[in-house]
Design an enzyme around this catalytic site. Structure first.
Site, PDB file in Angstrom:
ATOM      1  N   CYS A   1      34.152   1.660  26.018  1.00 45.85           N
ATOM      2  CA  CYS A   1      34.052   0.217  25.828  1.00 45.85           C
ATOM      3  C   CYS A   1      34.592  -0.196  24.466  1.00 45.85           C
ATOM      4  O   CYS A   1      34.858   0.640  23.595  1.00 45.85           O
ATOM      5  CB  CYS A   1      32.588  -0.207  25.953  1.00 45.85           C
ATOM      6  SG  CYS A   1      31.612   0.345  24.552  1.00 45.85           S
TER       7      CYS A   1
ATOM      8  N   CYS B   1      26.462   2.492  21.635  1.00 47.12           N
ATOM      9  CA  CYS B   1      27.868   2.916  21.705  1.00 47.12           C
ATOM     10  C   CYS B   1      28.304   3.551  20.390  1.00 47.12           C
ATOM     11  O   CYS B   1      29.158   4.442  20.375  1.00 47.12           O
ATOM     12  CB  CYS B   1      28.771   1.730  22.005  1.00 47.12           C
ATOM     13  SG  CYS B   1      28.210   0.729  23.397  1.00 47.12           S
TER      14      CYS B   1
ATOM     15  N   CYS C   1      26.889   5.687  30.663  1.00 48.43           N
ATOM     16  CA  CYS C   1      28.001   4.757  30.940  1.00 48.43           C
ATOM     17  C   CYS C   1      29.281   5.503  31.273  1.00 48.43           C
ATOM     18  O   CYS C   1      30.244   4.903  31.739  1.00 48.43           O
ATOM     19  CB  CYS C   1      28.235   3.828  29.755  1.00 48.43           C
ATOM     20  SG  CYS C   1      28.769   4.695  28.273  1.00 48.43           S
TER      21      CYS C   1
ATOM     22  N   ASP D   1      31.332   6.870  29.160  1.00 44.58           N
ATOM     23  CA  ASP D   1      32.357   6.784  28.117  1.00 44.58           C
ATOM     24  C   ASP D   1      32.495   8.112  27.372  1.00 44.58           C
ATOM     25  O   ASP D   1      31.514   8.832  27.187  1.00 44.58           O
ATOM     26  CB  ASP D   1      32.010   5.663  27.124  1.00 44.58           C
ATOM     27  CG  ASP D   1      32.162   4.302  27.771  1.00 44.58           C
ATOM     28  OD1 ASP D   1      32.614   4.252  28.924  1.00 44.58           O
ATOM     29  OD2 ASP D   1      31.844   3.297  27.118  1.00 44.58           O
TER      30      ASP D   1
HETATM   31 FE1  FES Z   1      29.508   3.276  26.903  1.00 45.41          FE
HETATM   32 FE2  FES Z   1      29.701   1.505  25.020  1.00 45.41          FE
HETATM   33  S1  FES Z   1      29.114   1.147  27.078  1.00 45.41           S
HETATM   34  S2  FES Z   1      29.845   3.627  24.843  1.00 45.41           S
END
Ligand code: FES
Length: 142
Positions: A59, A103, A34, A36
């Protein structure tokens, strides 16, 4: 409601956000799927996590879990901080939707990365103590 009150609270009002100028353990981890990123700053004194701050570019679930994780490890000895699992963080938040559980792994990994950095700065090999931080299993299924 998809998200618990606690998740919403820690997302809208995250605790311990920011950098720690006198941190002596810093770890950054990312979720390749993702994109992140979470950075964890720890101040460790006499084997105890005196302070913990984080910066998460990610997120809402990642922000809420980093916030809760810092709350859970502050004031804890290192061996206890190392035992903090993403499951325990999720439980402390009264759960996360199944698709968001991955996450929470970032928070566990960021703490381990920061503690590894602390040991490295002390000239101690972190691998036998912290273990392999590894990749998030849940993320392989994304
Ligand atoms: Fe990437 Fe939550 S969608 S850590």
């Amino acid at each position: 409601m998809l998200y618990s009150d606690k998740v919403l609270d820690h997302f809208t009002n995250p605790r311990n956000v920011g950098e720690l100028p006198d941190a002596n353990g810093v770890g950054e981890v990312g979720n390749a799927k993702c994109g992140d990123i979470m950075k964890m700053y720890l101040k460790i004194e006499n084997g105890v996590v005196e302070d913990a701050r984080f910066k998460t570019f990610g997120c809402g679930a990642a922000i809420a879990t980093s916030s809760m994780a810092t709350e859970l490890i502050r004031g804890k000895p290192l061996d206890e901080a190392l035992k903090l699992t993403n499951k325990a963080v999720v439980e402390a938040l009264d759960g996360l939707p199944a698709v968001k559980v991955h996450c929470s792994v970032l928070a566990e990994q960021a703490i381990k990365a920061a503690i590894s950095d602390y040991y490295r700065r002390q000239g101690v090999d972190p691998l036998p103590i912290v273990g392999d931080i590894g990749e998030c299993d849940a993320c392989h299924d994304l």
